[in-house]
Scaffold this active site. Structure first.
Site, PDB file in Angstrom:
ATOM      1  N   PRO A  71      -5.487  13.683   6.297  1.00  0.00           N
ATOM      2  CA  PRO A  71      -5.021  12.433   5.669  1.00  0.00           C
ATOM      3  C   PRO A  71      -5.264  11.177   6.516  1.00  0.00           C
ATOM      4  CG  PRO A  71      -3.183  13.684   6.559  1.00  0.00           C
ATOM      5  CD  PRO A  71      -4.388  14.547   6.732  1.00  0.00           C
ATOM      6  N   TYR A  88      -2.366   2.098  13.291  1.00  0.00           N
ATOM      7  CA  TYR A  88      -2.596   3.454  13.826  1.00  0.00           C
ATOM      8  C   TYR A  88      -2.328   3.351  15.333  1.00  0.00           C
ATOM      9  CZ  TYR A  88      -5.140   4.626   9.518  1.00  0.00           C
ATOM     10  OH  TYR A  88      -5.506   4.858   8.206  1.00  0.00           O
ATOM     11  N   LYS A 141      -8.345   9.335   2.557  1.00  0.00           N
ATOM     12  CA  LYS A 141      -9.517   9.508   1.704  1.00  0.00           C
ATOM     13  C   LYS A 141      -9.286  10.383   0.471  1.00  0.00           C
ATOM     14  CE  LYS A 141     -12.337   7.013   4.013  1.00  0.00           C
ATOM     15  NZ  LYS A 141     -12.772   5.752   3.381  1.00  0.00           N
ATOM     16  N   HIS A 170      -5.911  -5.764   1.625  1.00  0.00           N
ATOM     17  CA  HIS A 170      -5.986  -5.626   3.092  1.00  0.00           C
ATOM     18  C   HIS A 170      -7.419  -5.825   3.540  1.00  0.00           C
ATOM     19  CE1 HIS A 170      -2.054  -3.601   4.405  1.00  0.00           C
ATOM     20  NE2 HIS A 170      -1.846  -4.181   3.241  1.00  0.00           N
ATOM     21  N   TYR A 186     -14.427   3.548   6.708  1.00  0.00           N
ATOM     22  CA  TYR A 186     -12.994   3.448   6.370  1.00  0.00           C
ATOM     23  C   TYR A 186     -12.802   2.787   5.002  1.00  0.00           C
ATOM     24  CZ  TYR A 186      -7.991   2.439   7.155  1.00  0.00           C
ATOM     25  OH  TYR A 186      -6.615   2.383   7.047  1.00  0.00           O
TER      26      TYR A 186
END
Ligand code: APR
Length: 395
Positions: free
Chosen positions: A294, A202, A298, A73, A389
């Site tokens: 969550p 998201y 991580k 990704h 991220y």
């Protein structure tokens, strides 16, 4: 009574990666796992690996199946106000990428490779207790098939997760505990359905956050914001799909594929850290020492990062009688832990619906929207998001 150099409690990502890194340098360990092998290889957990995690696994010959079956990704999609906003974190962070690969598949790979390489692992090890780790000869006692066993070791690695026995074995006054519950919880759903997108979504929505994660071409992972302590019984499948469709909707007619729900549960969100992460010859790694919300995916990556630091420190001590790494173990890990805690908390407040009970909720919602718009419009904001991220290096 048997002896090993490092007694490792817990066959999750932290314990297994540690065992492999030690063995590769000739340092023996024994892994003690409470559950059976088939249980840990089926337990659904996380599934997004940072660039640094994949690189470490590859460097130590642990990533063959991950590379063959994981999905690379390079971006993530934020949705709000009915619009899509892609953050191309690969472009924004030196071409680095992430890999979607189910944690249970990684655990299965690590166990298989551990056994193939002659590693010792005791499954169904019950009633584990730790002794003498504040002295020179720690001892781990446990029962297996009804018989008591004793394992003496030079060091103990507590990799047994948040509910394990290791952290609780440390005298109460020796730890500083930081524990903060966020006012959000997630309904976690695993469904037998192909993903409806190429990348993770998201979605920030007035009814609450929704997440479209991925796991494989036939199974997908979804999350829905709900109230803490909300019983899973209040989430029949029909309501799950209705809320996912509504919260993930965008104004271009995109629709979410639906399928049979395989698993669903409600998990609270917390930031939890203990300091220090060590006591005498006992060293905590992974969820045994910290829990992150969550949102930023991580937990698994932090567990592997701790294992890398602990392996290097133990090797320094065992092979070169250099204790500096072990003495600095907690401080080294906590730099990354607190950075990741801050990012995960920031991201949680960015994408969840701010609860009505929050002081100045409407004002906070206006600032949240401004932050979302800024993140999607500014390359500098995108780059900062990307490095956090995808995973900060050299921490
Ligand atoms: N004795 C032996 N084993 C134990 C005990 C015990 N008393 N208690 C727990 N365990 C085992 C669990 O069965 C589990 O297999 O320790 C292992 C801990 O693994 P994880 O919980 O996966 O923890 P960690 O390796 O730190 O990885 C963190 O896992 O929980 C997820 O979201 C979390 O993705 C993160 C990752």
């Amino acid at each position: 009574m048997t002896h090993t150099c490092v007694g490792i409690v817990g066959a999750g990502p932290a314990g297994l990666v540690l065992a492999h890194l030690l063995k590769e340098q000739g340092v023996e360990s024994v892994v003690l796992e409470r559950q059976t092998r088939s249980y840990v290889e089926k337990r659904v957990r996380a599934g997004l690996l940072e660039h640094g995690t994949v690189a470490l696994l590859e460097q130590h010959g642990l990533a063959e199946r991950l590379r063959a079956r994981g999905q690379v990704h390079r971006g993530v999609e934020l949705r709000f106000a009915g619009r899509r906003h892609r953050i191309p974190y690969g472009e924004l962070y030196g071409g680095r990428h992430m890999v979607v690969y189910a944690q249970q598949d990684l655990v299965a790979d690590l166990i298989r490779l551990w056994v193939e390489r002659g590693g010792e692992i005791q499954f169904a090890a019950e009633d584990v207790s730790l002794h003498g780790f504040d002295r020179e000869r720690p001892e781990i006692r446990y029962t297996r098939a009804g018989r008591e066993q004793r394992l003496t070791c030079d060091f103990v690695a507590g990799c047994d997760g948040y509910h394990g026995v290791s952290r609780g074995s440390i005298p109460t006054g020796a730890l500083r505990v930081y524990d903060h519950r966020l006012p959000f919880a997630w309904v976690g759903v695993l469904a037998q359905v192909a993903p409806s997108t190429e990348e993770i979504i998201y979605a920030h929505h007035p009814r609450g956050f929704a997440g479209h994660m991925l796991r494989s071409q036939t199974v997908s992972r979804f999350y829905l914001q709900t109230e803490p302590d909300d019983p899973i019984e209040s989430w029949p499948d029909a309501r799950i799909w209705e809320e996912l469709q509504g919260r993930l909707a965008v104004d271009d007619g995109w629709r979410l594929r639906e399928g049979p729900v395989l698993e669903k549960n409600v998990t609270d969100m917390r930031s939890f850290v203990v300091e220090p992460m060590q006591f005498g010859r006992l060293f905590l790694a992974g969820d045994a020492a910290h829990i992150v919300p969550p949102t930023g995916a991580k937990g698994l990556n932090l567990a592997v990062a701790d294992a890398r630091v602990l392996a290097e420190a133990l090797l320094g001590r065992v092979r070169a009688s250099d204790s500096r790494g072990l003495d600095a173990y907690s401080a080294t890990c906590l730099r990354r832990v607190w950075r990741v805690q801050e990012f995960s908390s920031w991201m949680s407040w960015l994408i969840h619906r701010i609860p009505d009970a929050t002081p100045d909720a409407e004002l906070r919602r206006r600032m949240q929207r401004a932050q979302l718009e800024y993140l999607c419009a500014s390359p500098a904001a995108g780059a900062s998001f990307a490095e956090n991220y995808v995973g900060l290096e050299n921490l």
